[in-house]
Structures are given as structure tokens and as C-alpha cells.
Design an enzyme around this catalytic site. Sequence first.
Site, PDB file in Angstrom:
ATOM      1  N   SER A   1      45.275  39.339  42.865  1.00  0.00           N
ATOM      2  CA  SER A   1      45.448  40.832  42.413  1.00  0.00           C
ATOM      3  C   SER A   1      44.524  41.703  43.822  1.00  0.00           C
ATOM      4  O   SER A   1      43.996  41.220  44.510  1.00  0.00           O
ATOM      5  CB  SER A   1      44.278  41.761  41.231  1.00  0.00           C
ATOM      6  OG  SER A   1      44.017  42.433  40.851  1.00  0.00           O
TER       7      SER A   1
ATOM      8  N   CYS B   1      32.766  45.348  38.310  1.00  0.00           N
ATOM      9  CA  CYS B   1      33.618  46.596  37.976  1.00  0.00           C
ATOM     10  C   CYS B   1      32.148  47.606  37.687  1.00  0.00           C
ATOM     11  O   CYS B   1      31.419  46.524  36.580  1.00  0.00           O
ATOM     12  CB  CYS B   1      34.415  47.175  36.915  1.00  0.00           C
ATOM     13  SG  CYS B   1      36.007  45.795  37.277  1.00  0.00           S
TER      14      CYS B   1
HETATM   15  C1  FMN Z   1      42.424  45.367  49.575  1.00  0.00           C
HETATM   16  C2  FMN Z   1      42.225  44.597  48.365  1.00  0.00           C
HETATM   17  C3  FMN Z   1      41.884  44.978  47.243  1.00  0.00           C
HETATM   18  C4  FMN Z   1      41.627  44.231  46.251  1.00  0.00           C
HETATM   19  N1  FMN Z   1      41.967  44.453  44.348  1.00  0.00           N
HETATM   20  C5  FMN Z   1      41.377  43.488  43.573  1.00  0.00           C
HETATM   21  C6  FMN Z   1      41.386  44.359  42.598  1.00  0.00           C
HETATM   22  O1  FMN Z   1      42.566  45.142  41.956  1.00  0.00           O
HETATM   23  N2  FMN Z   1      41.288  43.006  41.205  1.00  0.00           N
HETATM   24  C7  FMN Z   1      40.356  42.286  42.066  1.00  0.00           C
HETATM   25  O2  FMN Z   1      40.283  41.944  40.542  1.00  0.00           O
HETATM   26  N3  FMN Z   1      40.574  41.676  42.984  1.00  0.00           N
HETATM   27  C8  FMN Z   1      40.934  42.923  43.749  1.00  0.00           C
HETATM   28  N4  FMN Z   1      40.763  41.798  45.121  1.00  0.00           N
HETATM   29  C9  FMN Z   1      40.046  40.477  44.759  1.00  0.00           C
HETATM   30  C10 FMN Z   1      41.308  38.861  45.182  1.00  0.00           C
HETATM   31  O3  FMN Z   1      42.075  39.347  43.991  1.00  0.00           O
HETATM   32  C11 FMN Z   1      40.458  37.996  45.519  1.00  0.00           C
HETATM   33  O4  FMN Z   1      39.953  37.457  44.661  1.00  0.00           O
HETATM   34  C12 FMN Z   1      39.979  38.335  47.427  1.00  0.00           C
HETATM   35  O5  FMN Z   1      40.506  38.824  47.329  1.00  0.00           O
HETATM   36  C13 FMN Z   1      39.835  36.890  47.520  1.00  0.00           C
HETATM   37  O6  FMN Z   1      40.830  35.819  48.038  1.00  0.00           O
HETATM   38  P1  FMN Z   1      41.359  35.859  49.634  1.00  0.00           P
HETATM   39  O7  FMN Z   1      40.367  35.478  49.572  1.00  0.00           O
HETATM   40  O8  FMN Z   1      42.446  34.854  49.559  1.00  0.00           O
HETATM   41  O9  FMN Z   1      41.649  37.434  49.485  1.00  0.00           O
HETATM   42  C14 FMN Z   1      41.557  42.571  46.061  1.00  0.00           C
HETATM   43  C15 FMN Z   1      40.930  42.036  47.951  1.00  0.00           C
HETATM   44  C16 FMN Z   1      42.002  42.426  48.793  1.00  0.00           C
HETATM   45  C17 FMN Z   1      41.170  41.948  49.375  1.00  0.00           C
END
Ligand code: FMN
Length: 305
Positions: free
Chosen positions: A23, A132
Site C-alpha cells: 500500500s 492512523c
Molecule cells: C511513500 C509511502 C507511502 C505509504 N503509504 C501507505 C498507506 O497509504 N497505507 C499503508 O498501510 N501503508 C503505507 N506505506 C507503508 C508501506 O506499505 C510499507 O508497510 C512500508 O513502507 C514498509 O515496507 P518497505 O520497507 O518495503 O517500504 C507507505 C510507504 C511509503 C514509502
Amino acid sequence: MTKPDLSVQVGSLKLRNPVLLASGTVGYGNEMSEFIDLNSIGGIVTKSLSLKPRKGNAPQRIVETPAGMLNAIGLQNVGVEEFVKEKIPFLKKYDVPLICNIAASTYEEYVECTKILTGEEAITAFEINVSCPNVREGGLQFGNDIKAVGKITAGVKAVTDKPVIMKLSPNVSYISEFAKIVKEEGGDAVSAINTLVGTAFNILTRKPKIKNINGGLSGPAIKPVALAKVLEIKRNVDIPVIGIGGIMNWQDVIEFMIAGSSAIQLGTVNFIDPTAAAAIIKGLEEFCIKQGIQKISDITASYII
Ligand SMILES: Cc1cc2nc3c(=O)[nH]c(=O)nc-3n(C[C@H](O)[C@H](O)[C@H](O)COP(=O)(O)O)c2cc1C
């Protein structure tokens, strides 16, 4: 050896492989479809959706950090109504499980969003983002409040027959306590982890690099934390886990599966290489062939301690 079976099961959710897109890192799938065949991935998780559209925070909203990034997008999204009208028709063209991620400011908003969306045939499952602020509790995050997480799980489950995955915050002392309440209240799975709270300063202006001051840390920097959280959940609660946090390559996926993940999500890596998912799926298949692994799901929770 015959082709290995990459399919996995997350509760009642059957996926063709364990690689989902996280997400907030792939919008609603349309831009990503230019880089990868959406029909080849395990599933796509939408940007968090709220009842009404949200503009998000003012910039600067993203900053690079050593081995990761901080973001404070502020849940910018089109809202459920426009999602149904404008985004679902595009996603319907694909044969890919669509997991709809929901964010809200009140308990009632979580339930209402789920109620509206559950009738959409194209939606396979829900992922509930509890990282949130709860407006009624002075902005305290739902995800830090065990009772709130339990109440939201039960409330959402009561209005949908589709699988409900609760996305847990890592910014708590014992994440397994949260997974436990999710299970008790009927949640089908948990995803772990969302981002870790972090900040960064400009040494000349002495101001935070992010307008919101704090942001969510993601990327390789958080991988060891995420692995420890997945393992903690798996050792204490019998619930399927979707592992998330700093996954950059197929080796990371295997590590997350060993620690207890049934499937995983790719986040930050999509910004570095939007084709990463395809290479990762290929790498997983080759690994299974080389290691003589017939079913990739056999790796889940195969840790030796
Ligand atoms: C730019 C950005 C926007 C994100 N927006 C959301 C979101 O809207 N909802 C959500 O549940 N997680 C959101 N996340 C979290 C990611 O889904 C994920 O849980 C987190 O980035 C860890 O994974 P990663 O290290 O592979 O990025 C966001 C992450 C990033 C980097």
C-alpha cells in the site's frame, strides 16, 4: 524437477505467488501496469482509502535516509467513491487479487468504508491500516491502542465476508499482543510491518527535513526490525502473517518466509525499480528449483532456533 509450486495460502486467500505490492507505493496499480504484468504478481494492495478524498500533508513529504526513506504523505487518496467509479474499472481488466487498504479517523469510518466497498466484486480482501490518528482520542494512533485494534477488527469483520488483514504498527512494545487480539476478534491475517516513526534534520537551517516533523521510515534500514516482529508474532500467535519491511530481492523474501510469513509485500523497492516484483518472482522460482523445493509454502515458519 517439475516447475515448483509458488502458490501460497493466507488464511482463505489463495495467491499465485507470495509477492504482493504494498500500500502507498503503487497507487491504484495503473502506473505500475506500464512496468510489470499485473497478472504475474501475487496481489496488489491499494493506497489507503478513506471515506472522503484527502489532500495529504504539505511538502516536503519524502526524504532519503541511509538505507531507507522517510515519508509523511498524510494518507492522500481519492476516497472510496472515486475509487469505485474511476479506479476499479481499470483494475477489473486484470486477473490479480485486489486487496483494498482502508484508513480512517474514527472507528465508524473504518466500518463505513468496508461496508461500501465489500459489494464490489473486484475486491478480494481488505487490509486495514491502523497507523492512523484517532481524532476522538486526541490523535493517538489506533495502532498503538490494543482495545481500538480489537474493536476495529470486530467491527470490520461484522460487515464483510471477505478476508480481513489487519496491518500492524511496529511502534509498540509487543506486536504479538496486537496480533493476538486480531485473532480473538476474528481477523483472518495480519500484515507486519507498517513504517517506523523517524525524523531527520537539516544541519544548516536546523529545521526538520520533513514538514510534518516525523515521518515513517521504510526500506532496507527496517528489515531486521520487521523480521523480528514477524518472528515474534509467529512464535506467539497462530495467525497467518504477511511480512513487509525493506524487502529488496528474492533472498529477502525467503528470509521473511523462514521467519513466518505466508506472503510478503514490496514497498520502497518499487520506487527504486518498478520491475523488481518480476525479478523477485523469477528468483524465487530458480531458488526452489536449485534447492529441490516443490512447494514454496513449505518454507513458511521453517526457522530453526
Ligand atoms: C511513500 C509511502 C507511502 C505509504 N503509504 C501507505 C498507506 O497509504 N497505507 C499503508 O498501510 N501503508 C503505507 N506505506 C507503508 C508501506 O506499505 C510499507 O508497510 C512500508 O513502507 C514498509 O515496507 P518497505 O520497507 O518495503 O517500504 C507507505 C510507504 C511509503 C514509502
